[in-house]
Write an enzyme that holds these catalytic residues in place. Structure first.
Site, PDB file in Angstrom:
ATOM      1  N   TYR A  99      -6.634  18.471 -13.636  1.00  0.00           N
ATOM      2  CA  TYR A  99      -5.700  18.077 -14.685  1.00  0.00           C
ATOM      3  C   TYR A  99      -4.990  19.317 -15.237  1.00  0.00           C
ATOM      4  O   TYR A  99      -5.638  20.270 -15.684  1.00  0.00           O
ATOM      5  CB  TYR A  99      -6.445  17.341 -15.795  1.00  0.00           C
ATOM      6  CG  TYR A  99      -5.572  17.095 -16.986  1.00  0.00           C
ATOM      7  CD1 TYR A  99      -4.502  16.216 -16.901  1.00  0.00           C
ATOM      8  CD2 TYR A  99      -5.780  17.767 -18.180  1.00  0.00           C
ATOM      9  CE1 TYR A  99      -3.663  16.016 -17.980  1.00  0.00           C
ATOM     10  CE2 TYR A  99      -4.954  17.566 -19.262  1.00  0.00           C
ATOM     11  CZ  TYR A  99      -3.892  16.697 -19.157  1.00  0.00           C
ATOM     12  OH  TYR A  99      -3.063  16.499 -20.218  1.00  0.00           O
ATOM     13  N   LYS A 197      -7.171   7.697 -21.579  1.00  0.00           N
ATOM     14  CA  LYS A 197      -6.743   7.049 -20.339  1.00  0.00           C
ATOM     15  C   LYS A 197      -7.390   5.658 -20.214  1.00  0.00           C
ATOM     16  O   LYS A 197      -7.075   4.776 -20.990  1.00  0.00           O
ATOM     17  CB  LYS A 197      -7.037   7.979 -19.156  1.00  0.00           C
ATOM     18  CG  LYS A 197      -6.608   9.434 -19.401  1.00  0.00           C
ATOM     19  CD  LYS A 197      -5.110   9.616 -19.548  1.00  0.00           C
ATOM     20  CE  LYS A 197      -4.715  10.984 -20.088  1.00  0.00           C
ATOM     21  NZ  LYS A 197      -5.222  12.140 -19.383  1.00  0.00           N
TER      22      LYS A 197
END
Ligand SMILES: *Cc1c(COP(=O)(O)O)cnc(C)c1O
Length: 375
Positions: A99, A197
């Site tokens: 990420y 998320k």
């Protein structure tokens, strides 16, 4: 208890006085003392603990089958707490494909000055072994499937390497979620999440979490960092995350079903160069993925034969799928990662990352088809 039940009940407390079935939001920052100065409710001040945060931590801990969880105000704050808990000078192995925001945090805050960081391809066990520095490697950070290339790292083998060298393993489990992968059961010491998320699941709450396998000295340091630094989620954010998690098991099944259909469609499309989805037989990590995941989740990436401009045009031509960053929400999102990640990116310029939502697969396929024909 099975995971669908844990998701619904482990983060909920029926209020003693009102008997409200859904736990109310406790906004009070402070809690009354008893006559002897103690705290009969167990709560003192909301930076240290709050009833809604306690419920969120309890459900995340249950889902990951851990010993305890800590909720943070973002995924990056959760990741930062792990790096802060290490002794300065420790050597840390992190994946090259990870990420981007966490990579930036590591590079800009921790690398060189505080920690000795090695970026390596964790999908290759030989490379991981060679990257270990005896006695000084303290942490191996795994992200599997990784962002944005959906690389698969072998959690069990990496944990064995770490254990032989006295290092701990923390696994970013944001993409898979505990519905499809439970790293603590595979040997990891810590699991990290961006609850922004799939946990939240509706693109309307920011949050992060850590879960430990065992309450040891490192975990006590992490908890202390959480309490003292105060990167904690608000009671409302905790409520939202708990609410989202109740449907997580069913949402994940839907995300994975849709993603498989789209991955198969893209793989057979003449304008697509390559599809990165761990559930495809053609994916280089498929064999490892199928041993450690019980589903392949809803994230995929693909490259276009016609190159970068076509990729951007494609993203702009979609009508249903929204061009935006982030992932894991009910709505499908598409992102040209290289332009988000900036000039130092290793992501192919013709790559698009797709967070497959819960719309009808048929409608999503139709949208993709019309975007291809616009090129
Ligand atoms: C989004 C994300 C993070 C960071 O989480 P925030 O909640 O945005 O701080 C970390 N890891 C992965 C895999 C992510 O997708």
């Amino acid at each position: 208890m099975n995971i669908e039940t844990i998701a619904i009940h482990a983060g909920n407390k029926i209020d003693e006085t009102s008997k409200a079935v859904v736990q109310p939001i406790t906004l009070s920052t402070t809690f009354e003392r008893g006559f002897d100065g103690s705290f009969p409710s167990g709560f003192q001040y909301t930076r240290a603990a709050n009833p809604n945060r306690q419920s969120l931590e309890s459900v995340i801990c249950g889902l990951e089958n851990g010993a305890e969880a800590c909720a943070f105000s973002s995924g990056n704050a959760a990741g930062a707490a792990v790096f802060q808990a290490l002794e300065p000078g420790s050597h840390v192995i992190v994946p090259t494909d990870m990420y981007h925001g966490l990579k930036a945090l590591i590079n800009e805050v921790y690398a060189n000055r505080i920690l000795d960081i090695s970026f390596v391809d964790l999908s290759d066990i030989k490379i991981v072994k060679a990257a270990v520095k005896p006695h000084t490697t303290k942490l191996i950070w795994i992200e599997t499937p990784s962002n944005p290339l959906l690389k698969i790292s072998d959690i069990t083998s990496i944990c064995e390497i770490a254990e032989d060298n006295g290092a701990v393993v923390c696994c970013d489990n944001t993409f898979a979620t505990p519905i499809f992968q439970r790293p603590l059961e595979l040997g990891a010491d810590l699991v990290m999440h961006s609850s922004t998320k799939y946990f939240g699941g509706h693109s309307d709450v920011l949050g992060g979490a850590l879960v430990c396998k065992e309450k040891n000295e490192l975990w006590e340091r992490i908890k202390n960092i959480q309490t003292l630094s105060g990167a904690v989620p608000s009671p409302f954010d905790c409520y939202m995350a708990v609410r989202g998690i109740k449907t997580l098991p069913y949402r994940m099944k839907g995300h994975a079903n849709n993603a498989r259909k789209i991955a198969e469609y893209l793989e057979n499309h003449p304008q697509v160069e390559k599809v990165f989805y761990p559930g495809l037989l053609s994916h280089e990590g498929y064999n490892v993925a199928k041993t450690q995941m019980c589903g392949f989740s809803g994230m995929l990436s693909f490259t276009l034969k016609q190159g970068e401009n076509a990729a951007i045009k494609f993203a702009n031509s979609l009508k249903l799928i929204i061009r935006a960053t982030s992932l894991g929400g009910v709505e499908s999102l598409i992102e040209h990662r290289a332009s988000v990640e900036g000039p130092d990116t290793k992501t192919p310029f013709n790559l698009l990352r797709l967070s497959v939502g819960l719309e009808s697969a048929e409608d999503l396929l139709e949208d993709l088809e019309q975007a291809f024909s616009s090129l």
